[in-house]
Design an enzyme around this catalytic site. Sequence first.
Site, PDB file in Angstrom:
ATOM      1  N   SER A   9       0.858  -1.166  -0.135  1.00 26.76           N
ATOM      2  CA  SER A   9       0.074  -0.034  -0.031  1.00 26.76           C
ATOM      3  C   SER A   9       0.883   1.301  -0.040  1.00 26.76           C
ATOM      4  O   SER A   9       0.307   2.405  -0.112  1.00 26.76           O
ATOM      5  CB  SER A   9      -1.029  -0.184   1.135  1.00 26.76           C
ATOM      6  OG  SER A   9      -0.222  -0.021   2.314  1.00 26.76           O
ATOM      7  N   ARG A  47      -2.237  -4.449   5.355  1.00 25.86           N
ATOM      8  CA  ARG A  47      -3.285  -4.406   6.373  1.00 25.86           C
ATOM      9  C   ARG A  47      -4.381  -3.225   6.386  1.00 25.86           C
ATOM     10  O   ARG A  47      -5.436  -3.177   6.808  1.00 25.86           O
ATOM     11  CB  ARG A  47      -2.583  -4.300   7.951  1.00 25.86           C
ATOM     12  CG  ARG A  47      -1.914  -5.592   8.278  1.00 25.86           C
ATOM     13  CD  ARG A  47      -1.261  -5.372   9.526  1.00 25.86           C
ATOM     14  NE  ARG A  47      -0.003  -4.185   9.316  1.00 25.86           N
ATOM     15  CZ  ARG A  47       0.675  -3.807  10.445  1.00 25.86           C
ATOM     16  NH1 ARG A  47       0.058  -4.313  11.860  1.00 25.86           N
ATOM     17  NH2 ARG A  47       1.361  -2.945  10.258  1.00 25.86           N
ATOM     18  N   ASP A  51      -3.435  -9.151   6.983  1.00 27.80           N
ATOM     19  CA  ASP A  51      -2.125  -9.101   8.068  1.00 27.80           C
ATOM     20  C   ASP A  51      -1.627 -10.492   7.698  1.00 27.80           C
ATOM     21  O   ASP A  51      -2.115 -11.480   8.229  1.00 27.80           O
ATOM     22  CB  ASP A  51      -2.805  -9.140   9.403  1.00 27.80           C
ATOM     23  CG  ASP A  51      -1.494  -9.056  10.400  1.00 27.80           C
ATOM     24  OD1 ASP A  51      -0.420  -9.068   9.815  1.00 27.80           O
ATOM     25  OD2 ASP A  51      -1.623  -8.708  11.602  1.00 27.80           O
ATOM     26  N   ASN A  81       7.346  -8.562   0.496  1.00 23.04           N
ATOM     27  CA  ASN A  81       7.662  -7.278   0.867  1.00 23.04           C
ATOM     28  C   ASN A  81       7.133  -6.938   2.288  1.00 23.04           C
ATOM     29  O   ASN A  81       8.034  -6.183   2.903  1.00 23.04           O
ATOM     30  CB  ASN A  81       7.212  -6.374  -0.138  1.00 23.04           C
ATOM     31  CG  ASN A  81       7.510  -5.078   0.078  1.00 23.04           C
ATOM     32  OD1 ASN A  81       8.797  -4.653   0.309  1.00 23.04           O
ATOM     33  ND2 ASN A  81       6.674  -4.159   0.413  1.00 23.04           N
ATOM     34  N   TYR A 100      14.427  -7.052  13.915  1.00 23.97           N
ATOM     35  CA  TYR A 100      14.460  -6.957  12.755  1.00 23.97           C
ATOM     36  C   TYR A 100      15.616  -7.894  12.067  1.00 23.97           C
ATOM     37  O   TYR A 100      15.250  -8.654  11.129  1.00 23.97           O
ATOM     38  CB  TYR A 100      14.371  -5.422  12.292  1.00 23.97           C
ATOM     39  CG  TYR A 100      13.983  -5.202  10.690  1.00 23.97           C
ATOM     40  CD1 TYR A 100      13.017  -5.144  10.227  1.00 23.97           C
ATOM     41  CD2 TYR A 100      15.392  -4.838   9.992  1.00 23.97           C
ATOM     42  CE1 TYR A 100      12.926  -5.048   8.688  1.00 23.97           C
ATOM     43  CE2 TYR A 100      15.160  -4.723   8.700  1.00 23.97           C
ATOM     44  CZ  TYR A 100      14.055  -5.009   8.085  1.00 23.97           C
ATOM     45  OH  TYR A 100      13.755  -4.461   6.787  1.00 23.97           O
ATOM     46  N   LYS A 130      15.297 -11.019   9.439  1.00 27.54           N
ATOM     47  CA  LYS A 130      15.617 -11.081   8.045  1.00 27.54           C
ATOM     48  C   LYS A 130      16.534 -12.036   7.837  1.00 27.54           C
ATOM     49  O   LYS A 130      16.859 -12.525   6.740  1.00 27.54           O
ATOM     50  CB  LYS A 130      16.016  -9.499   7.866  1.00 27.54           C
ATOM     51  CG  LYS A 130      15.047  -8.595   7.563  1.00 27.54           C
ATOM     52  CD  LYS A 130      14.148  -8.689   6.519  1.00 27.54           C
ATOM     53  CE  LYS A 130      12.967  -7.824   6.426  1.00 27.54           C
ATOM     54  NZ  LYS A 130      11.934  -8.266   5.418  1.00 27.54           N
TER      55      LYS A 130
END
Length: 246
Positions: free
Chosen positions: A14, A37, A62, A89, A157, A161
């Site tokens: 988005s 979401r 979600d 993504n 994070y 990843k």
Amino acid sequence: MKLEGKAVLVTGASRGLGEALMETFARKGARVVGVSRNAGEMEAVASRLRARGHEAHALAADVGDKEAIHPLVGAAAALVGPIDVLVHNASTLGPTPLPLLLDTACEDLGRVLEVNLVGPFRLTKAIVGSMLLRGEGLVVHLTSDAAVAAYARWGAYGVSKAALEHLGRIWAAELEGTDVRFLNVDPGEMDTRMHRDAIPEADPASLARPEDVAARIVSLVESAQAHPSGARLEAARVEPVRPEAA
């Protein structure tokens, strides 16, 4: 890979890089489904693309919610058919300002892993079987340099990843010999809301534009057969082949 007519699913679509990927795939002639979401923001992106003559659809979900995955896959297939290209993504930093690991709540780490790692695993698992039956498909994990370098305060994070990249390598090893392929792509630092949340003092002029990064990533998708499945690639090293203006 010729993208014209291909069914592409992009999560976190988005805004930022996800929105730019939606547009770039659509301009290549792909039939694109974006997931976010935020239903209103996602529909606005898809509506803009449809107004330009592209096939684009919006779904609200979600990816960190286990119960959302199968309805999402079913809805996407109903819109564009079996998915040919899946782009993971969507991701979350967790709480900002970014905390030290000692100050990171277990629940916050769990949420980051659900969105950035477990969600992509579930979504791939729900889609890759159809790819195997059809004898083709590509799954792209959007990763980060935080997956390979230990940055203070990027613990949740970075761990997510790093695990996502290794997940891609394991998928590739287990599906070796098929035409279902996996790529781990580091987009680099971009001028996005997520980057501003993480590093508010960064100079936007020093950061890549999401539109430019999206062009490079889509070029990688088109040339996926030239790279080993499971490879880690840096978008900044790719010379993009831009779509014609539309």
